[in-house]
Write an enzyme that holds these catalytic residues in place. Structure first.
Site, short mmCIF file in Angstrom:
data_model
loop_
_atom_site.label_atom_id
_atom_site.label_comp_id
_atom_site.label_asym_id
_atom_site.label_seq_id
_atom_site.Cartn_x
_atom_site.Cartn_y
_atom_site.Cartn_z
N HIS A 95 43.42 -59.29 21.84
CA HIS A 95 42.89 -58.89 20.53
C HIS A 95 41.36 -58.98 20.49
O HIS A 95 40.69 -58.08 19.98
CB HIS A 95 43.50 -59.76 19.43
CG HIS A 95 43.50 -59.11 18.09
ND1 HIS A 95 44.37 -59.47 17.08
CD2 HIS A 95 42.75 -58.12 17.57
CE1 HIS A 95 44.15 -58.73 16.01
NE2 HIS A 95 43.16 -57.91 16.28
N TYR A 142 48.52 -60.83 12.54
CA TYR A 142 48.66 -60.07 11.30
C TYR A 142 49.77 -60.63 10.41
O TYR A 142 50.55 -59.88 9.82
CB TYR A 142 48.97 -58.60 11.60
CG TYR A 142 47.85 -57.81 12.22
CD1 TYR A 142 46.55 -58.28 12.28
CD2 TYR A 142 48.12 -56.55 12.76
CE1 TYR A 142 45.54 -57.54 12.87
CE2 TYR A 142 47.11 -55.79 13.34
CZ TYR A 142 45.83 -56.29 13.40
OH TYR A 142 44.84 -55.54 13.98
#
Length: 327
Positions: A114, A58
């Site tokens: 993830h 991110y």
């Protein structure tokens, strides 16, 4: 605020978590000031939110969250994610060390895979994660975006406590197979996009009003500029459902977002909802949902309203890709 434990652990988390992806700004979220993000973290803590979710993928999000928690680390539960490209026994420890550095902490409460990487043996990844846990660098292991096949493979070699997936009134694909499997194995569900990236707030009157960076999920047509799927989407069904959800919210005398979050919180197996906020004021918007108990009649009405969207999406739990990255 209300709190629960990550299944099988003594880690208490708030049922509303702050999703920190918006702190990265960029093409998806637009310009975002770091000082405002830090103030948002402080406002969340002051409101009783103790659970914060980010990822190495991110952008600057981990670093900004680390700044926001400086001096208050003991009040927070940090969940971050290791990318699918860093799941080998050599790469995973390095990725963890970088996340620890970015977050300015010496331990991560919940370390999550993830996305699955089907080119790296899951047993290799599991062993590396367990070593990090034994070393005290992580407290618990979770996953994100794991469907039933991926879960079965991992559960054969490791214990996990959570699975983070998209789940909302407009994205109910996991109800078919993944949610029941998580319930059976005492795996808590952490829900991302419980407001479907703003759609369930009622802020958009039509699909054309949705920003390009958000109008790229499989809810929208493949003709949208940033889409990566090849489907027609279900824009008509989505906006028809949104009108009906607004009617239910008006009848109940609550905001659409409050209604949608309360619905999600009352579904089986939910540990926490990840709700994004880009400034301190936005933190307050979602708190009333914690104390809103919806009747069985309203829960059923909302589910019926969105059944058409659920049917159109089929069995693919991947929000963005026609060929699911989960199996």
């Amino acid at each position: 605020m209300k709190y629960t434990k990550l299944p099988g652990t003594d880690i208490d988390v708030s049922v509303i978590a702050l999703g920190c992806w918006p702190f990265s700004g960029g093409d998806v979220w637009g310009e975002q000031d770091d000082d405002v993000s830090v103030a948002t973290v402080h406002a969340a803590l002051d409101a009783g939110i103790t659970f914060f979710d980010t990822a190495e993928g991110y952008g600057k999000s981990e670093r900004v969250l680390g700044q926001g928690l400086k001096g208050r680390r003991q009040d927070a539960v940090i969940a971050t994610k290791v990318g699918g490209g860093h799941l080998s026994s050599d790469d995973l420890p390095k990725a963890c060390e970088q996340s620890l550095k970015s977050l300015q902490t010496d331990y991560i409460d919940l370390y999550q895979i993830h996305w699955p990487n089907h080119n790296i043996p899951i047993a290799e990844t599991a062993s590396a994660l367990q070593r990090l846990r034994d070393q005290g660098k992580i407290r618990a292991i979770g996953v994100c975006n794991f469907a039933c096949g991926d879960l079965r493979d991992l559960l054969a070699v490791a214990d996990i406590v959570t699975n983070q997936l998209s789940y909302s009134l407009l994205w109910r694909v996991i109800e078919r197979e993944i949610q029941p499997m998580c319930l059976e194995n005492n795996i808590g569900l952490i829900c991302y996009s419980p407001l479907m990236q703003g759609l369930l707030t009622g802020r958009y009157a039509s699909a054309d009003d949705v920003p390009e960076g958000l109008a790229r999920t499989r809810l929208f047509s493949a003709d949208r500029s940033m889409s990566r799927h090849s489907e027609e989407g279900c824009e008509a069904e989505v906006f028809d459902a949104l009108k009906k959800i607004r009617d239910v919210a008006d009848e109940a005398g609550v905001a659409m977002a409050e209604l949608a979050l309360a619905w999600a919180l009352q579904q089986p197996g939910i540990t926490s909802l990840l709700v994004g906020a880009r400034n301190p004021d936005e933190v307050q918007w979602n708190l009333p949902s914690v104390d809103l108990a919806l009747s069985e009649d309203i829960l059923q009405r909302l589910s019926e309203i969105t059944e058409g969207v659920k049917d159109k999406l089929g069995n693919n739990p991947d929000m963005w890709m026609s060929k699911s990255r989960m199996r």
